[in-house]
Scaffold this motif. Structure first.
Motif, PDB file in Angstrom:
ATOM      1  N   SER A  41       5.252   6.348 -14.598  1.00 20.39           N
ATOM      2  CA  SER A  41       5.212   5.343 -13.539  1.00 20.39           C
ATOM      3  C   SER A  41       3.983   4.437 -13.664  1.00 20.39           C
ATOM      4  O   SER A  41       4.015   3.288 -13.270  1.00 20.39           O
ATOM      5  CB  SER A  41       5.243   6.016 -12.176  1.00 20.39           C
TER       6      SER A  41
ATOM      7  N   VAL B 210       4.340   1.900 -17.287  1.00 26.25           N
ATOM      8  CA  VAL B 210       5.233   0.731 -17.270  1.00 26.25           C
ATOM      9  C   VAL B 210       4.526  -0.500 -16.688  1.00 26.25           C
ATOM     10  O   VAL B 210       4.570  -1.577 -17.286  1.00 26.25           O
ATOM     11  CB  VAL B 210       6.538   1.061 -16.509  1.00 26.25           C
ATOM     12  N   PRO B 211       3.842  -0.412 -15.547  1.00 20.93           N
ATOM     13  CA  PRO B 211       3.148  -1.608 -15.037  1.00 20.93           C
ATOM     14  C   PRO B 211       1.994  -2.057 -15.962  1.00 20.93           C
ATOM     15  O   PRO B 211       1.755  -3.258 -16.115  1.00 20.93           O
ATOM     16  CB  PRO B 211       2.602  -1.202 -13.685  1.00 20.93           C
TER      17      PRO B 211
ATOM     18  N   ILE C 269       1.864  -1.771 -19.274  1.00 22.85           N
ATOM     19  CA  ILE C 269       2.490  -2.456 -20.409  1.00 22.85           C
ATOM     20  C   ILE C 269       2.991  -3.835 -19.969  1.00 22.85           C
ATOM     21  O   ILE C 269       2.850  -4.829 -20.702  1.00 22.85           O
ATOM     22  CB  ILE C 269       3.631  -1.599 -20.995  1.00 22.85           C
ATOM     23  N   TYR C 270       3.529  -3.924 -18.770  1.00 23.11           N
ATOM     24  CA  TYR C 270       4.012  -5.203 -18.251  1.00 23.11           C
ATOM     25  C   TYR C 270       2.866  -6.206 -18.122  1.00 23.11           C
ATOM     26  O   TYR C 270       2.990  -7.361 -18.523  1.00 23.11           O
ATOM     27  CB  TYR C 270       4.693  -4.972 -16.897  1.00 23.11           C
ATOM     28  N   ILE C 271       1.740  -5.792 -17.568  1.00 19.63           N
ATOM     29  CA  ILE C 271       0.572  -6.678 -17.395  1.00 19.63           C
ATOM     30  C   ILE C 271       0.011  -7.083 -18.754  1.00 19.63           C
ATOM     31  O   ILE C 271      -0.328  -8.253 -18.968  1.00 19.63           O
ATOM     32  CB  ILE C 271      -0.495  -5.991 -16.512  1.00 19.63           C
TER      33      ILE C 271
ATOM     34  N   THR D   5       1.644  -7.290 -21.551  1.00 22.15           N
ATOM     35  CA  THR D   5       2.607  -8.211 -22.156  1.00 22.15           C
ATOM     36  C   THR D   5       2.488  -9.604 -21.552  1.00 22.15           C
ATOM     37  O   THR D   5       2.493 -10.610 -22.275  1.00 22.15           O
ATOM     38  CB  THR D   5       4.040  -7.682 -21.972  1.00 22.15           C
ATOM     39  N   ILE D   6       2.373  -9.714 -20.261  1.00 23.82           N
ATOM     40  CA  ILE D   6       2.273 -11.021 -19.593  1.00 23.82           C
ATOM     41  C   ILE D   6       0.985 -11.729 -20.018  1.00 23.82           C
ATOM     42  O   ILE D   6       1.006 -12.888 -20.432  1.00 23.82           O
ATOM     43  CB  ILE D   6       2.316 -10.850 -18.059  1.00 23.82           C
TER      44      ILE D   6
END
Length: 197
Positions: free
Chosen positions: A3, A6-7, A9-11, A13-14
């Protein structure tokens, strides 16, 4: 653990995508060349050609070519002074793009270097001529403008007569001479003394 991963990796990536985009975009802008604000400079090219000619041109010819070059530079300075406030206003309103504004700024920098070069060339002919070459060029431009207006008077007169279908009353003759006034005291009936009754 999944949990939290995932956030993160998202940050990453952005922000990584944004970083790559800005890097390549800035690199593209720095490489981009702008369309020149002024066309080529034939007066400068003529002067350089005369300067580099195999049998060296006479000093009188080189000096006249240098003055012509200075006259062209004065015209460009005047145009930049006229265009810059208007373009700045249009840029603030969003009516023009940054490419035209950047083209103007690069032309302004080129013109500053050109002026320094002309002053140096003028001082190489006669010491101190660099300080007066641009005022001289400005006077010569004003003289050419007045001459062109004077030479076009007859055609403007014919155009006026054709457009309004009337005969122009002014003629191109010598200016009337003024008559000298008498230097004695002026007498008038309005200024006469009244006698009391």
């Amino acid at each position: 653990m999944a949990s939290v991963l995932v956030p993160v990796i998202y940050i990453i990536t952005i922000f990584g995508g944004l970083f790559l985009f800005t890097y390549y975009y800035r690199r593209h802008l720095s490489i981009q060349s702008y369309e020149p604000y002024f066309p080529s400079h034939p007066e400068r090219n003529a002067y350089v050609t005369l300067l580099q000619s195999d049998p060296r041109a006479s000093d009188a010819l080189l000096k006249s070519a240098l003055v012509r070059r200075a006259m062209a530079d004065v015209q460009r300075v005047i145009r930049i002074r006229e265009d810059k406030p208007a373009l700045q206003n249009l840029l603030q309103k969003g009516s023009i793009g940054d490419d035209l504004w950047n083209s103007l700024l690069s032309a302004e920098k080129e013109l500053e270097a050109e002026i320094v070069e002309v002053v140096g060339e003028a001082n190489s002919f006669v010491e101190g001529w660099g300080q007066v070459i641009f005022p001289t060029a400005n006077e010569m431009l004003a003289n050419e403008r007045m001459r062109s207006v004077f030479e076009n008077i007859q055609s403007a007169k014919a155009e006026f007569e054709r457009k309004y279908e009337v005969k122009a009353k002014f003629t191109s003759g010598p200016a009337p001479t003024s008559q000298p006034r008498p230097s004695g005291p002026a007498t008038s009936s309005a200024g006469a003394e009244r006698t009391p009754s």
